[in-house]
Scaffold this active site. Structure first.
Site, mmCIF file in Angstrom:
data_model
loop_
_atom_site.group_PDB
_atom_site.id
_atom_site.type_symbol
_atom_site.label_atom_id
_atom_site.label_comp_id
_atom_site.label_asym_id
_atom_site.label_seq_id
_atom_site.Cartn_x
_atom_site.Cartn_y
_atom_site.Cartn_z
ATOM 1 N N PRO A 2 0.835 -1.216 0.000
ATOM 2 C CA PRO A 2 0.000 0.000 0.000
ATOM 3 C C PRO A 2 0.866 1.261 0.000
ATOM 4 C CG PRO A 2 -0.718 -1.545 1.698
ATOM 5 C CD PRO A 2 0.575 -2.052 1.170
ATOM 6 N N GLU A 3 0.532 2.202 -0.864
ATOM 7 C CA GLU A 3 1.248 3.479 -0.952
ATOM 8 C C GLU A 3 0.298 4.580 -0.484
ATOM 9 O OE1 GLU A 3 3.176 3.875 -4.791
ATOM 10 O OE2 GLU A 3 3.282 1.698 -5.024
ATOM 11 N N HIS A 94 -5.656 -15.089 8.985
ATOM 12 C CA HIS A 94 -4.604 -14.075 8.893
ATOM 13 C C HIS A 94 -4.865 -12.865 9.780
ATOM 14 C CE1 HIS A 94 -2.779 -16.377 5.746
ATOM 15 N NE2 HIS A 94 -3.889 -16.351 5.040
ATOM 16 N N ARG A 113 1.481 -11.614 4.990
ATOM 17 C CA ARG A 113 2.947 -11.737 5.021
ATOM 18 C C ARG A 113 3.544 -11.350 6.383
ATOM 19 N NH1 ARG A 113 5.361 -11.186 -0.166
ATOM 20 N NH2 ARG A 113 7.305 -11.536 0.960
ATOM 21 N N ARG A 155 21.386 15.195 -5.948
ATOM 22 C CA ARG A 155 21.159 13.743 -5.772
ATOM 23 C C ARG A 155 21.611 13.001 -7.019
ATOM 24 N NH1 ARG A 155 20.910 12.838 -0.721
ATOM 25 N NH2 ARG A 155 20.092 14.730 0.218
#
Ligand SMILES: [Zn+2]
Length: 278
Positions: A2-3, A94, A113, A155
């Site tokens: 998830p972002e 889960h 996970r 950078r």
């Protein structure tokens, strides 16, 4: 994983369930969720707390409690939240934690996970915790193109890796980095510090457009992500390049390529996003 758009969607759906409610019971059944702190200690500390607000910073969900403490939730790879009226959560092998609320709702945390984390931080620890991990929020007003330019200056890292670095900009992961670079017509291997002013302006617009699209469509459901209402997101139907190796570019019709940048699969259009200056 998830972002920003997925975590923001979780926040928007779970906030009305949690805000103003008091936690009357808490079960944390997976010690990995809270380690190195004993799960029982965190659960005991949560009981009796009233939830003041649910905020988001980067990919972190911040459940702010009236005592001044904050439960910091990171979903990592496969974490998700579900809510249901008391006793109506489906059986789930889960499930790692459950909160019972005085409003009658139960909120469950599931994680296949098991990389997700719950950390209970007091007021004095939250600010430095976030400050050392996260750069600015890309969707706030103050995140300007010149702010992006200052972050990128000097950078040498590929711009794809720069976008993934949460200490530079918070909330962007693999999906929205690739989508933003496609929108901005910038090759993912270009060093971030070598982008010119026009490219940075395009990238700034592209980051915000890609993230806003994701929020609007309630995120992308690829594997385990679902919203707290149990519905999938819709962003996966709108990807321009992510996961689309060999398919035609939506802009020029040529094939989308896949390369690996900084260990992450990276999709781009070699025609629209050329290595040379754009
Ligand atoms: Zn193209």
């Amino acid at each position: 994983m998830p972002e920003l758009p997925e975590v923001e969607t979780v926040r928007r759906q779970i906030a009305p369930v949690l805000e103003g409610a008091t936690i009357t019971g808490a079960e944390i059944v997976d010690p990995r969720l809270t380690r190195p702190v004993e799960p029982g200690l965190v659960a005991d500390a949560l009981v009796g707390e009233r939830i003041a607000s649910v905020d988001r910073r980067g990919k972190y969900l911040l459940v702010r409690l009236e005592s001044g403490r904050t439960l910091v939730v990171h979903l990592r790879m496969t974490g998700s939240l579900r809510h249901a009226p008391a006793g109506e959560l489906p059986d789930d092998a889960h499930r790692r934690a459950t909160l019972h609320l005085d409003t009658g709702s139960d909120v469950a945390y599931r994680d296949v996970r098991r990389f997700g984390t719950w950390e209970l931080l007091d007021e004095g620890h939250l600010r430095p915790y976030l400050a050392t991990r996260l750069g600015p929020e890309p969707l706030v007003q103050s995140f300007s193109a010149s702010r992006l330019a200052r972050l990128a200056a000097g950078r040498r890292a590929p711009v794809k890796a720069f976008l993934l670095d949460q200490r530079r900009i918070a909330g962007i992961g693999n999906i929205y980095a690739d989508e933003a670079l496609w929108r901005a017509r910038i090759h993912p291997l270009r060093p971030a510090g070598e982008l010119d002013e026009a490219e940075l302006a395009r990238l700034h617009r592209a980051i915000r457009a890609a993230l806003r699209k994701g929020v609007e469509l309630q995120g992308s459901t690829l594997r385990e992500y679902t919203t707290p209402n149990g519905t999938p997101g819709g962003m996966q139907r709108e990807f321009h390049v992510y996961g689309r190796e060999g398919e035609p570019c939506d802009r020029c019709g040529r094939q989308v390529n896949r390369i690996v940048v900084g260990g992450r699969g990276t999709w781009f259009c070699p025609h629209c996003q050329q290595q040379g200056r754009g």
